[in-house]
Scaffold this motif. Sequence first.
Motif, PDB file in Angstrom:
ATOM      1  N   GLY A   1      37.068  94.401  96.469  1.00  0.00           N
ATOM      2  CA  GLY A   1      37.264  94.307  97.780  1.00  0.00           C
ATOM      3  C   GLY A   1      37.014  92.865  97.596  1.00  0.00           C
ATOM      4  N   LEU A   2      36.350  91.594  96.870  1.00  0.00           N
ATOM      5  CA  LEU A   2      36.761  90.092  97.022  1.00  0.00           C
ATOM      6  C   LEU A   2      37.803  89.841  95.993  1.00  0.00           C
ATOM      7  CD1 LEU A   2      32.767  89.813  95.755  1.00  0.00           C
ATOM      8  CD2 LEU A   2      33.456  89.700  97.916  1.00  0.00           C
ATOM      9  N   ARG A   3      38.596  90.461  95.663  1.00  0.00           N
ATOM     10  CA  ARG A   3      39.494  89.913  94.512  1.00  0.00           C
ATOM     11  C   ARG A   3      40.673  89.666  95.330  1.00  0.00           C
ATOM     12  NH1 ARG A   3      39.201  94.433  90.491  1.00  0.00           N
ATOM     13  NH2 ARG A   3      37.282  94.624  89.275  1.00  0.00           N
ATOM     14  N   SER A   4      40.846  90.112  96.585  1.00  0.00           N
ATOM     15  CA  SER A   4      42.396  89.367  97.488  1.00  0.00           C
ATOM     16  C   SER A   4      41.526  88.538  98.425  1.00  0.00           C
ATOM     17  CB  SER A   4      42.535  91.137  98.526  1.00  0.00           C
ATOM     18  OG  SER A   4      41.225  91.172  99.829  1.00  0.00           O
ATOM     19  N   TRP A   5      40.926  87.775  98.241  1.00  0.00           N
ATOM     20  CA  TRP A   5      40.018  86.247  98.815  1.00  0.00           C
ATOM     21  C   TRP A   5      40.127  85.356  98.224  1.00  0.00           C
ATOM     22  CZ3 TRP A   5      39.522  87.159 103.872  1.00  0.00           C
ATOM     23  CH2 TRP A   5      39.543  88.366 104.879  1.00  0.00           C
ATOM     24  N   PHE A   6      40.920  85.602  96.923  1.00  0.00           N
ATOM     25  CA  PHE A   6      41.216  85.256  95.863  1.00  0.00           C
ATOM     26  C   PHE A   6      42.757  84.374  95.959  1.00  0.00           C
ATOM     27  CE2 PHE A   6      37.219  85.917  94.796  1.00  0.00           C
ATOM     28  CZ  PHE A   6      36.264  84.151  94.754  1.00  0.00           C
ATOM     29  N   VAL A   7      43.253  83.260  96.591  1.00  0.00           N
ATOM     30  CA  VAL A   7      44.744  82.596  96.028  1.00  0.00           C
ATOM     31  C   VAL A   7      44.464  81.361  95.457  1.00  0.00           C
ATOM     32  CG1 VAL A   7      45.590  84.332  98.071  1.00  0.00           C
ATOM     33  CG2 VAL A   7      44.898  82.134  98.339  1.00  0.00           C
ATOM     34  N   LEU A   8      43.389  81.119  95.273  1.00  0.00           N
ATOM     35  CA  LEU A   8      43.763  79.701  94.512  1.00  0.00           C
ATOM     36  C   LEU A   8      42.565  79.690  92.325  1.00  0.00           C
ATOM     37  CD1 LEU A   8      42.430  75.765  96.659  1.00  0.00           C
ATOM     38  CD2 LEU A   8      42.291  76.921  93.777  1.00  0.00           C
ATOM     39  N   PHE A   9      43.599  79.396  91.493  1.00  0.00           N
ATOM     40  CA  PHE A   9      42.768  79.055  90.508  1.00  0.00           C
ATOM     41  C   PHE A   9      42.851  77.992  89.787  1.00  0.00           C
ATOM     42  CE2 PHE A   9      45.199  83.270  91.938  1.00  0.00           C
ATOM     43  CZ  PHE A   9      44.637  83.777  90.960  1.00  0.00           C
TER      44      PHE A   9
ATOM     45  N   ARG B   1      56.594  71.956  85.452  1.00  0.00           N
ATOM     46  CA  ARG B   1      57.901  73.297  84.900  1.00  0.00           C
ATOM     47  C   ARG B   1      56.880  74.435  84.193  1.00  0.00           C
ATOM     48  NH1 ARG B   1      59.773  68.775  82.586  1.00  0.00           N
ATOM     49  NH2 ARG B   1      62.254  68.441  83.687  1.00  0.00           N
ATOM     50  N   ALA B   2      54.984  73.986  83.867  1.00  0.00           N
ATOM     51  CA  ALA B   2      54.329  75.223  83.295  1.00  0.00           C
ATOM     52  C   ALA B   2      53.967  75.965  84.717  1.00  0.00           C
ATOM     53  CB  ALA B   2      53.316  74.142  82.511  1.00  0.00           C
ATOM     54  N   HIS B   3      54.173  75.608  85.746  1.00  0.00           N
ATOM     55  CA  HIS B   3      54.079  76.234  87.045  1.00  0.00           C
ATOM     56  C   HIS B   3      52.756  75.946  88.133  1.00  0.00           C
ATOM     57  CE1 HIS B   3      57.161  78.929  85.875  1.00  0.00           C
ATOM     58  NE2 HIS B   3      57.056  79.243  84.927  1.00  0.00           N
ATOM     59  N   ALA B   4      51.989  74.544  86.981  1.00  0.00           N
ATOM     60  CA  ALA B   4      50.583  74.003  88.247  1.00  0.00           C
ATOM     61  C   ALA B   4      50.790  73.085  89.233  1.00  0.00           C
ATOM     62  CB  ALA B   4      50.052  72.989  87.256  1.00  0.00           C
ATOM     63  N   SER B   5      50.221  74.181  90.504  1.00  0.00           N
ATOM     64  CA  SER B   5      50.470  73.536  91.815  1.00  0.00           C
ATOM     65  C   SER B   5      49.908  71.511  91.759  1.00  0.00           C
ATOM     66  CB  SER B   5      49.818  73.463  92.447  1.00  0.00           C
ATOM     67  OG  SER B   5      49.893  75.573  92.425  1.00  0.00           O
ATOM     68  N   ILE B   6      48.943  71.777  91.038  1.00  0.00           N
ATOM     69  CA  ILE B   6      48.062  70.317  90.664  1.00  0.00           C
ATOM     70  C   ILE B   6      47.434  70.050  89.047  1.00  0.00           C
ATOM     71  CG2 ILE B   6      46.033  69.045  91.220  1.00  0.00           C
ATOM     72  CD1 ILE B   6      47.579  69.324  93.909  1.00  0.00           C
TER      73      ILE B   6
ATOM     74  N   HIS C   1      52.836  82.960  94.188  1.00  0.00           N
ATOM     75  CA  HIS C   1      53.193  81.646  95.251  1.00  0.00           C
ATOM     76  C   HIS C   1      51.463  81.398  95.698  1.00  0.00           C
ATOM     77  CE1 HIS C   1      56.688  82.498  96.089  1.00  0.00           C
ATOM     78  NE2 HIS C   1      56.563  83.965  96.178  1.00  0.00           N
ATOM     79  N   TYR C   2      50.401  81.687  94.199  1.00  0.00           N
ATOM     80  CA  TYR C   2      49.040  82.007  94.492  1.00  0.00           C
ATOM     81  C   TYR C   2      49.118  80.068  93.686  1.00  0.00           C
ATOM     82  CZ  TYR C   2      49.134  86.446  93.656  1.00  0.00           C
ATOM     83  OH  TYR C   2      48.565  88.283  93.871  1.00  0.00           O
ATOM     84  N   LEU C   3      48.101  78.975  94.419  1.00  0.00           N
ATOM     85  CA  LEU C   3      48.159  78.005  94.153  1.00  0.00           C
ATOM     86  C   LEU C   3      47.667  77.933  92.824  1.00  0.00           C
ATOM     87  CD1 LEU C   3      46.621  76.238  97.449  1.00  0.00           C
ATOM     88  CD2 LEU C   3      49.380  76.758  96.822  1.00  0.00           C
ATOM     89  N   LEU C   4      47.569  76.921  91.843  1.00  0.00           N
ATOM     90  CA  LEU C   4      47.328  76.790  90.285  1.00  0.00           C
ATOM     91  C   LEU C   4      46.503  75.522  89.956  1.00  0.00           C
ATOM     92  CD1 LEU C   4      46.098  78.214  87.542  1.00  0.00           C
ATOM     93  CD2 LEU C   4      48.705  77.383  86.902  1.00  0.00           C
ATOM     94  N   VAL C   5      45.648  74.758  89.382  1.00  0.00           N
ATOM     95  CA  VAL C   5      45.106  73.361  89.731  1.00  0.00           C
ATOM     96  C   VAL C   5      44.694  73.544  87.925  1.00  0.00           C
ATOM     97  CG1 VAL C   5      43.128  71.896  89.866  1.00  0.00           C
ATOM     98  CG2 VAL C   5      43.810  72.764  91.619  1.00  0.00           C
TER      99      VAL C   5
ATOM    100  N   PRO D   1      38.142  79.843  97.942  1.00  0.00           N
ATOM    101  CA  PRO D   1      37.403  80.110  96.657  1.00  0.00           C
ATOM    102  C   PRO D   1      38.244  79.973  95.858  1.00  0.00           C
ATOM    103  CG  PRO D   1      37.478  81.809  97.792  1.00  0.00           C
ATOM    104  CD  PRO D   1      37.917  80.942  99.159  1.00  0.00           C
ATOM    105  N   ALA D   2      38.082  79.544  94.804  1.00  0.00           N
ATOM    106  CA  ALA D   2      39.317  79.521  93.389  1.00  0.00           C
ATOM    107  C   ALA D   2      38.493  80.588  92.229  1.00  0.00           C
ATOM    108  CB  ALA D   2      39.467  77.823  92.873  1.00  0.00           C
ATOM    109  N   VAL D   3      39.198  80.735  91.543  1.00  0.00           N
ATOM    110  CA  VAL D   3      38.762  81.466  90.181  1.00  0.00           C
ATOM    111  C   VAL D   3      38.551  80.278  88.974  1.00  0.00           C
ATOM    112  CG1 VAL D   3      39.563  83.405  88.785  1.00  0.00           C
ATOM    113  CG2 VAL D   3      39.853  83.451  90.853  1.00  0.00           C
ATOM    114  N   HIS D   4      37.699  80.094  89.035  1.00  0.00           N
ATOM    115  CA  HIS D   4      37.491  78.852  87.972  1.00  0.00           C
ATOM    116  C   HIS D   4      37.656  79.350  86.510  1.00  0.00           C
ATOM    117  CE1 HIS D   4      34.657  75.053  86.669  1.00  0.00           C
ATOM    118  NE2 HIS D   4      35.828  75.238  87.008  1.00  0.00           N
ATOM    119  N   ARG D   5      37.802  78.346  85.715  1.00  0.00           N
ATOM    120  CA  ARG D   5      37.930  78.728  84.068  1.00  0.00           C
ATOM    121  C   ARG D   5      39.552  79.592  83.859  1.00  0.00           C
ATOM    122  NH1 ARG D   5      34.275  75.700  82.046  1.00  0.00           N
ATOM    123  NH2 ARG D   5      32.745  75.705  83.161  1.00  0.00           N
ATOM    124  N   ALA D   6      40.796  78.830  83.536  1.00  0.00           N
ATOM    125  CA  ALA D   6      41.869  79.375  82.827  1.00  0.00           C
ATOM    126  C   ALA D   6      40.709  81.239  81.541  1.00  0.00           C
ATOM    127  CB  ALA D   6      42.267  78.761  81.763  1.00  0.00           C
TER     128      ALA D   6
END
Length: 341
Positions: free
Chosen positions: A256-264, A317-322, A285-289, A238-243
């Motif tokens: 308790g839910l927060r640790s399940w999000f490593v994709l933003f 350079r601004a640390h995007a994964s995608i 090392h989180y993924l950032l789209v 699951p992704a945390v949606h919106r900047a």
Amino acid sequence: MRRLPALLALAALTGSALAPGAASAAVPPETRFSATTGVGIHNAYERGTYPYLAQALDARPGLVELDVWPDVLTRQWRVSHSNPLGNDNNCVAATSAAQLYSGTRNRNLEHCLDDIRLWLGAHPDAGPLVLKLELKTGFSGRTGQGPAQLDAVLAARLGDRVFRPADLLGGHSGLDAAARADAWPSRAQLAGRVIVELIPGTVEEGNPTDTLWTDVEYARHLAGLAAAGTLGSARAFPAVHRAQAGDPRTRYADPGLRSWFVLFDGDATAYVTGGIDTAWYDANHYLLVMTDAQNVPPAVGTGDAGAAAARVADLARAHASIASADWAALPTVLDDVLPRG
């Protein structure tokens, strides 16, 4: 040199010092996936973008996106931009790689997944591929279209090509701990694999009566599976949606839910102009789209491959994964893979 203006423009926006001539560099295959930046195709399933989904995959992007609707009448998973009760897409009912470029389109999600599996089987060196699923109205548990059922479809159609949350978890205490320990495999280890990303849909987010969005529902699903010792059946992140500035997981009332999000996942302009510390994602090392990369000022259209490539380098350079964008017409950019940060 056409890349320089866009390069300097983002440098001014982000306050970073970007060196001209350093727009790209080779990425060794042993580089961890978390340390690289790829390019995504927005709504790659639309026939006006590509006649067939396989043609989108031929461009070797780092991400493709499908909009998914749980059809509450037929209990099928539809793929369409705006039709909740029918398909409108470029997927075909292929049973072999040779059939990926012909046949009747407008198929269900299962067939889109088949197309991806067959294409990857014919291109074993491709990937990793992030498959972004926007659940337009969220899950529909009352019609048997909840997280467990989606997992079953992904498992049946993509099989062991899916990189699962359990694969990242390994022996760590949670997904957050695994990500911060940089437990992501290398790009070579993920060749031919798919990382499934789930985001809440635009209809879901705009529905004031919907109080359980995709991100929370799937995170609860992961937590429940982990407690039962069956996390291996989960097939998506699951992704945390919106900047959002700071750690955006604080929006979830249940710690308790927060640790399940490593994709933003969020708007590229918001990330680079909104005072957000994007280096925080990279450091952990989180993924950032970053979406709508073409709209970061100055906007980059579909006719300028040089500026688009420079924009990808800027967002790396601004640390995007995608860096995801509407650049389907620029195939020379879509397969770019750059060092992140």
